[in-house]
Write a protein that holds these residues in place. Structure first.
Motif, mmCIF file in Angstrom:
data_model
loop_
_atom_site.group_PDB
_atom_site.id
_atom_site.type_symbol
_atom_site.label_atom_id
_atom_site.label_comp_id
_atom_site.label_asym_id
_atom_site.label_seq_id
_atom_site.Cartn_x
_atom_site.Cartn_y
_atom_site.Cartn_z
ATOM 1 N N ALA A 1 -8.718 6.621 -2.121
ATOM 2 C CA ALA A 1 -9.142 5.217 -2.452
ATOM 3 C C ALA A 1 -8.260 4.492 -1.961
ATOM 4 N N GLU A 2 -6.599 5.678 -1.565
ATOM 5 C CA GLU A 2 -5.822 4.731 -0.452
ATOM 6 C C GLU A 2 -5.537 4.437 0.316
ATOM 7 N N ILE B 1 1.037 -0.648 0.125
ATOM 8 C CA ILE B 1 0.175 -0.154 0.011
ATOM 9 C C ILE B 1 0.639 1.318 -0.046
ATOM 10 N N ASP C 1 -8.699 3.991 1.459
ATOM 11 C CA ASP C 1 -9.414 3.368 1.832
ATOM 12 C C ASP C 1 -9.216 1.413 1.579
ATOM 13 N N ALA C 2 -7.984 1.943 1.028
ATOM 14 C CA ALA C 2 -7.400 0.448 0.265
ATOM 15 C C ALA C 2 -6.215 0.313 1.794
ATOM 16 N N ASP D 1 -11.204 -6.705 3.275
ATOM 17 C CA ASP D 1 -11.305 -7.641 1.853
ATOM 18 C C ASP D 1 -9.129 -7.239 1.253
ATOM 19 N N ASN D 2 -9.435 -7.652 0.322
ATOM 20 C CA ASN D 2 -7.792 -7.751 -0.429
ATOM 21 C C ASN D 2 -7.347 -6.185 -0.634
ATOM 22 N N ALA D 3 -6.108 -5.752 -0.791
ATOM 23 C CA ALA D 3 -6.323 -4.514 -1.106
ATOM 24 C C ALA D 3 -6.005 -4.477 -2.266
ATOM 25 N N PRO D 4 -5.839 -3.519 -3.203
ATOM 26 C CA PRO D 4 -5.472 -3.562 -4.533
ATOM 27 C C PRO D 4 -4.023 -3.293 -4.868
ATOM 28 N N TYR E 1 -7.332 1.103 5.081
ATOM 29 C CA TYR E 1 -8.110 0.831 6.409
ATOM 30 C C TYR E 1 -8.388 -1.061 5.101
ATOM 31 N N ARG E 2 -8.453 -1.732 5.083
ATOM 32 C CA ARG E 2 -8.853 -2.873 3.980
ATOM 33 C C ARG E 2 -7.775 -3.603 4.466
ATOM 34 N N TYR E 3 -6.593 -3.378 3.845
ATOM 35 C CA TYR E 3 -4.985 -3.992 4.394
ATOM 36 C C TYR E 3 -5.099 -4.231 5.418
#
Length: 216
Positions: free
Chosen positions: A200-201, A170, A203-204, A213-216, A206-208
């Motif tokens: 978006a960054e 990330i 959120d990624a 969820d799998n982060a992009p 947070y999800r990680y």
């Protein structure tokens, strides 16, 4: 979860506030703890109270000193998510919080003296794991450059400590929208005109961090 490290000015307070808001918007009961004597997060919370509208509720308290260990244990049963904004040094407060945390997020800029603290940070994590062996330490590039090789070089430095510190895939950019929203007591996603890339960054991240969820 703790936003930690032993160097000031690396974005711990801003990240802690944004993650707290994202967790609250996801329906969690959130406690945000300001463990820094500079009270940056407490100031953010005060500004948030003055904002109009129906914002996601984030309960914020200040706790400094070794008593934070017992307080976090007591409060963790009342909230779904507890996020601690640790101070800018390797203090007794931060170590006491780390002794009961499940994760410490370690933001690093892509260059400079902050990266020189990696050895000391890894040692702190190793020390704390003697009493909290389940502590997860996650490093990532904060205030990342839009171009150039410095981001990747910082991540290569994280990899040198892979036995202690996990390198997250990330990057959070050096985005004005994050800073402006924070000064107003908001998360980036709550700004009147949100910066889509910043949102978006974060959120990624947070999800990680929360494994939603799998982060992009």
């Amino acid at each position: 979860m703790i936003a930690g490290g032993i160097k000031g000015g690396i974005g711990k307070s801003t990240l802690a506030a944004n993650l707290a808001v994202l967790a609250a918007r996801a329906g969690q009961e959130v406690l945000l703890v300001d463990a820094d004597p500079q009270e940056t997060t407490a100031t953010w919370a005060a500004a948030r109270v003055e904002q109009p509208g129906d914002l996601a509720p984030v309960t914020t308290v200040s706790i400094v000193g070794k008593q934070i260990r017992d307080e976090l244990r007591r409060l963790s049963g009342k909230y779904g998510v507890v996020i601690v904004d640790a101070g800018a040094r390797d203090t007794s407060t931060q170590r006491a919080a780390l002794s009961v945390a499940n994760m410490v997020l370690l933001p690093f800029p892509p260059r400079g003296p902050d990266l020189w603290t990696l050895d000391a940070v890894a040692q702190t994590v190793s020390d704390v794991r003697t009493i909290n062996e389940g502590l997860r330490a996650v490093a990532f590039v904060n205030r990342a450059d839009p171009i150039g090789s410095d981001n990747a070089e910082a991540e290569a430095a994280f990899a040198e400590h892979a036995e202690v510190i996990e390198a997250a895939p990330i990057r959070v950019g050096n985005r004005k929208g994050i800073a402006v929203a924070h000064l107003a007591g908001l998360a980036a996603c709550e700004a009147q005109r949100p910066d889509a890339k910043a949102v978006a960054e974060l959120d990624a991240l947070y999800r990680y961090a929360f494994n939603t969820d799998n982060a992009p």
